[in-house]
Design a protein around this motif. Structure first.
Motif, PDB file in Angstrom:
ATOM      1  N   ALA A 107       0.831  -1.208   0.000  1.00 14.04           N
ATOM      2  CA  ALA A 107       0.000   0.000   0.000  1.00 14.04           C
ATOM      3  C   ALA A 107       0.864   1.256   0.000  1.00 14.04           C
ATOM      4  O   ALA A 107       0.561   2.232  -0.704  1.00 14.04           O
ATOM      5  CB  ALA A 107      -0.930  -0.007   1.209  1.00 14.04           C
ATOM      6  N   ALA A 108       1.939   1.241   0.774  1.00 13.82           N
ATOM      7  CA  ALA A 108       2.842   2.400   0.802  1.00 13.82           C
ATOM      8  C   ALA A 108       3.485   2.614  -0.556  1.00 13.82           C
ATOM      9  O   ALA A 108       3.621   3.760  -1.024  1.00 13.82           O
ATOM     10  CB  ALA A 108       3.909   2.207   1.876  1.00 13.82           C
ATOM     11  N   LEU A 109       3.849   1.534  -1.215  1.00  7.51           N
ATOM     12  CA  LEU A 109       4.467   1.651  -2.537  1.00  7.51           C
ATOM     13  C   LEU A 109       3.449   2.048  -3.596  1.00  7.51           C
ATOM     14  O   LEU A 109       3.777   2.778  -4.539  1.00  7.51           O
ATOM     15  CB  LEU A 109       5.143   0.326  -2.905  1.00  7.51           C
ATOM     16  CG  LEU A 109       6.452   0.083  -2.146  1.00  7.51           C
ATOM     17  CD1 LEU A 109       6.828  -1.386  -2.141  1.00  7.51           C
ATOM     18  CD2 LEU A 109       7.575   0.919  -2.736  1.00  7.51           C
ATOM     19  N   MET A 121       6.665  14.813  -5.358  1.00  2.83           N
ATOM     20  CA  MET A 121       5.922  14.340  -4.191  1.00  2.83           C
ATOM     21  C   MET A 121       6.408  12.965  -3.734  1.00  2.83           C
ATOM     22  O   MET A 121       6.140  12.546  -2.613  1.00  2.83           O
ATOM     23  CB  MET A 121       4.429  14.281  -4.507  1.00  2.83           C
ATOM     24  CG  MET A 121       3.818  15.616  -4.897  1.00  2.83           C
ATOM     25  SD  MET A 121       2.136  15.429  -5.557  1.00  2.83           S
ATOM     26  CE  MET A 121       1.253  14.949  -4.083  1.00  2.83           C
ATOM     27  N   ARG A 122       7.117  12.264  -4.599  1.00  2.00           N
ATOM     28  CA  ARG A 122       7.538  10.903  -4.311  1.00  2.00           C
ATOM     29  C   ARG A 122       8.884  10.877  -3.594  1.00  2.00           C
ATOM     30  O   ARG A 122       9.692  11.776  -3.761  1.00  2.00           O
ATOM     31  CB  ARG A 122       7.623  10.102  -5.603  1.00  2.00           C
ATOM     32  CG  ARG A 122       6.294  10.013  -6.348  1.00  2.00           C
ATOM     33  CD  ARG A 122       6.446   9.216  -7.626  1.00  2.00           C
ATOM     34  NE  ARG A 122       5.161   9.024  -8.274  1.00  2.00           N
ATOM     35  CZ  ARG A 122       4.907   9.293  -9.544  1.00  2.00           C
ATOM     36  NH1 ARG A 122       5.875   9.766 -10.315  1.00  2.00           N
ATOM     37  NH2 ARG A 122       3.709   9.096 -10.045  1.00  2.00           N
ATOM     38  N   SER A 123       9.098   9.810  -2.835  1.00  4.26           N
ATOM     39  CA  SER A 123      10.348   9.656  -2.091  1.00  4.26           C
ATOM     40  C   SER A 123      11.047   8.367  -2.494  1.00  4.26           C
ATOM     41  O   SER A 123      10.587   7.275  -2.136  1.00  4.26           O
ATOM     42  CB  SER A 123      10.076   9.639  -0.585  1.00  4.26           C
ATOM     43  OG  SER A 123      11.235   9.250   0.115  1.00  4.26           O
ATOM     44  N   PRO A 124      12.165   8.447  -3.216  1.00  5.31           N
ATOM     45  CA  PRO A 124      12.921   7.231  -3.527  1.00  5.31           C
ATOM     46  C   PRO A 124      13.373   6.484  -2.282  1.00  5.31           C
ATOM     47  O   PRO A 124      13.487   5.249  -2.298  1.00  5.31           O
ATOM     48  CB  PRO A 124      14.117   7.757  -4.331  1.00  5.31           C
ATOM     49  CG  PRO A 124      13.648   9.056  -4.911  1.00  5.31           C
ATOM     50  CD  PRO A 124      12.732   9.636  -3.876  1.00  5.31           C
ATOM     51  N   GLU A 130      10.497   0.405   1.594  1.00  3.38           N
ATOM     52  CA  GLU A 130       9.320  -0.455   1.549  1.00  3.38           C
ATOM     53  C   GLU A 130       9.550  -1.674   0.661  1.00  3.38           C
ATOM     54  O   GLU A 130       9.075  -2.767   0.968  1.00  3.38           O
ATOM     55  CB  GLU A 130       8.098   0.335   1.077  1.00  3.38           C
ATOM     56  CG  GLU A 130       7.637   1.411   2.048  1.00  3.38           C
ATOM     57  CD  GLU A 130       7.127   0.856   3.370  1.00  3.38           C
ATOM     58  OE1 GLU A 130       6.805  -0.343   3.438  1.00  3.38           O
ATOM     59  OE2 GLU A 130       7.038   1.629   4.339  1.00  3.38           O
ATOM     60  N   ALA A 131      10.269  -1.504  -0.441  1.00  2.00           N
ATOM     61  CA  ALA A 131      10.592  -2.655  -1.287  1.00  2.00           C
ATOM     62  C   ALA A 131      11.477  -3.648  -0.521  1.00  2.00           C
ATOM     63  O   ALA A 131      11.303  -4.869  -0.636  1.00  2.00           O
ATOM     64  CB  ALA A 131      11.275  -2.193  -2.566  1.00  2.00           C
ATOM     65  N   PRO A 213      10.041  -0.299 -10.731  1.00  2.00           N
ATOM     66  CA  PRO A 213      11.325  -0.321 -10.030  1.00  2.00           C
ATOM     67  C   PRO A 213      11.506   0.912  -9.157  1.00  2.00           C
ATOM     68  O   PRO A 213      10.895   1.955  -9.380  1.00  2.00           O
ATOM     69  CB  PRO A 213      12.358  -0.347 -11.180  1.00  2.00           C
ATOM     70  CG  PRO A 213      11.644   0.327 -12.301  1.00  2.00           C
ATOM     71  CD  PRO A 213      10.188  -0.041 -12.171  1.00  2.00           C
ATOM     72  N   VAL A 214      12.382   0.767  -8.169  1.00  2.00           N
ATOM     73  CA  VAL A 214      12.745   1.915  -7.333  1.00  2.00           C
ATOM     74  C   VAL A 214      13.584   2.875  -8.183  1.00  2.00           C
ATOM     75  O   VAL A 214      14.572   2.444  -8.790  1.00  2.00           O
ATOM     76  CB  VAL A 214      13.549   1.465  -6.100  1.00  2.00           C
ATOM     77  CG1 VAL A 214      14.016   2.667  -5.288  1.00  2.00           C
ATOM     78  CG2 VAL A 214      12.711   0.530  -5.234  1.00  2.00           C
ATOM     79  N   PRO A 215      13.198   4.128  -8.252  1.00  2.00           N
ATOM     80  CA  PRO A 215      14.000   5.066  -9.054  1.00  2.00           C
ATOM     81  C   PRO A 215      15.365   5.324  -8.426  1.00  2.00           C
ATOM     82  O   PRO A 215      15.544   5.200  -7.220  1.00  2.00           O
ATOM     83  CB  PRO A 215      13.149   6.341  -9.057  1.00  2.00           C
ATOM     84  CG  PRO A 215      12.307   6.243  -7.837  1.00  2.00           C
ATOM     85  CD  PRO A 215      12.048   4.773  -7.612  1.00  2.00           C
ATOM     86  N   GLU A 216      16.311   5.661  -9.293  1.00  2.00           N
ATOM     87  CA  GLU A 216      17.644   5.990  -8.800  1.00  2.00           C
ATOM     88  C   GLU A 216      17.595   7.267  -7.984  1.00  2.00           C
ATOM     89  O   GLU A 216      16.924   8.226  -8.355  1.00  2.00           O
ATOM     90  CB  GLU A 216      18.614   6.158  -9.980  1.00  2.00           C
ATOM     91  CG  GLU A 216      18.871   4.878 -10.759  1.00  2.00           C
ATOM     92  CD  GLU A 216      19.627   3.847  -9.959  1.00  2.00           C
ATOM     93  OE1 GLU A 216      20.413   4.257  -9.069  1.00  2.00           O
ATOM     94  OE2 GLU A 216      19.424   2.633 -10.197  1.00  2.00           O
TER      95      GLU A 216
END
Length: 220
Positions: A107-109, A121-124, A130-131, A213-216
């Motif tokens: 849900a957090a992702l 607004m997003r936080s890598p 969370e991943a 994927p998680v952004p750099e």
């Protein structure tokens, strides 16, 4: 009468899959994911404005673990539950509930990748944490599945449905490839006709992409 209020690719899919496995008659009401779940009519069914809501026995239930327990007790001949006194009851409760541990990280992702539309607004960092937490969940499942085809020695149960649906969702953000027992189990349970019946049409999915994927993280 059983009526399930459902939104595609949400926790209510867990209840939909279970109803299909139970083989009982039910009515499905599909809601778009959004503000209509905050209407006064719907809030009378689920005061949190979420899915699922299950109308049953002249009342209404929400919260998937409670619904799972109730349905399995209502239809005991399916052997998807474990009744009080059954030696597997304790483990069944644990793994039915563990689905929510997986789902809270998903849900957090989902919020980070889907609900927040602007990149700023997003936080890598949140995405990465969370991943990684999903990876810890997979490791717990991997340990449990050593030497087992399903989460319980007695065979396929609603515990596999609950955790399996949670993993179906979480695989949009964290791959299961490093966990061979999880991969084999997931392939086994998602090959079931009831799982396939719970899947959304492609053009109605909450997640347009198969994997996020998680952004750099940018230095400086």
């Amino acid at each position: 009468m059983i009526r399930l209020h459902h939104a595609h690719q949400t926790r209510s899919m867990r209840t939909l899959w279970l109803l299909e496995e139970l083989g009982v008659e039910y009515e499905l009401v599909v809601h778009p994911f959004g503000k209509n779940l905050r209407s006064s009519d719907y809030l009378r069914l689920n005061p949190s404005g979420r899915v699922p809501a299950l109308e049953i026995d002249e009342g209404c239930m929400f919260e998937t673990a409670a619904i799972t327990g109730y349905l399995c007790e209502l239809f005991p001949d399916t052997a998807l539950g474990r009744a009080p006194g059954d030696p597997e009851r304790r483990d069944w409760l644990v793994w039915v509930s563990f689905a929510e541990t997986i789902s809270q990280h998903t849900a957090a992702l989902t919020q980070q990748h889907i609900a927040l539309y602007e990149d700023e607004m997003r936080s890598p960092i949140v995405m990465k944490l969370e991943a990684a937490r999903l990876g810890k969940c997979y490791a717990a499942l991997e340990g449990r599945l050593q030497g087992r085809e399903y989460l319980l020695d007695g065979g396929f149960s609603a515990a596999d449905i609950s955790c399996g649906q949670a993993v179906y969702m979480s695989r949009h953000f964290a791959r299961t490839d490093p966990f061979p027992a999880v991969e084999a189990w997931y392939g086994r349970i998602t090959d079931r006709p009831a799982f396939k019946a719970s899947l959304p049409p492609r053009n109605e999915r909450l997640y347009p992409r198969e994997f996020y994927p998680v952004p750099e993280m940018q230095n400086g």
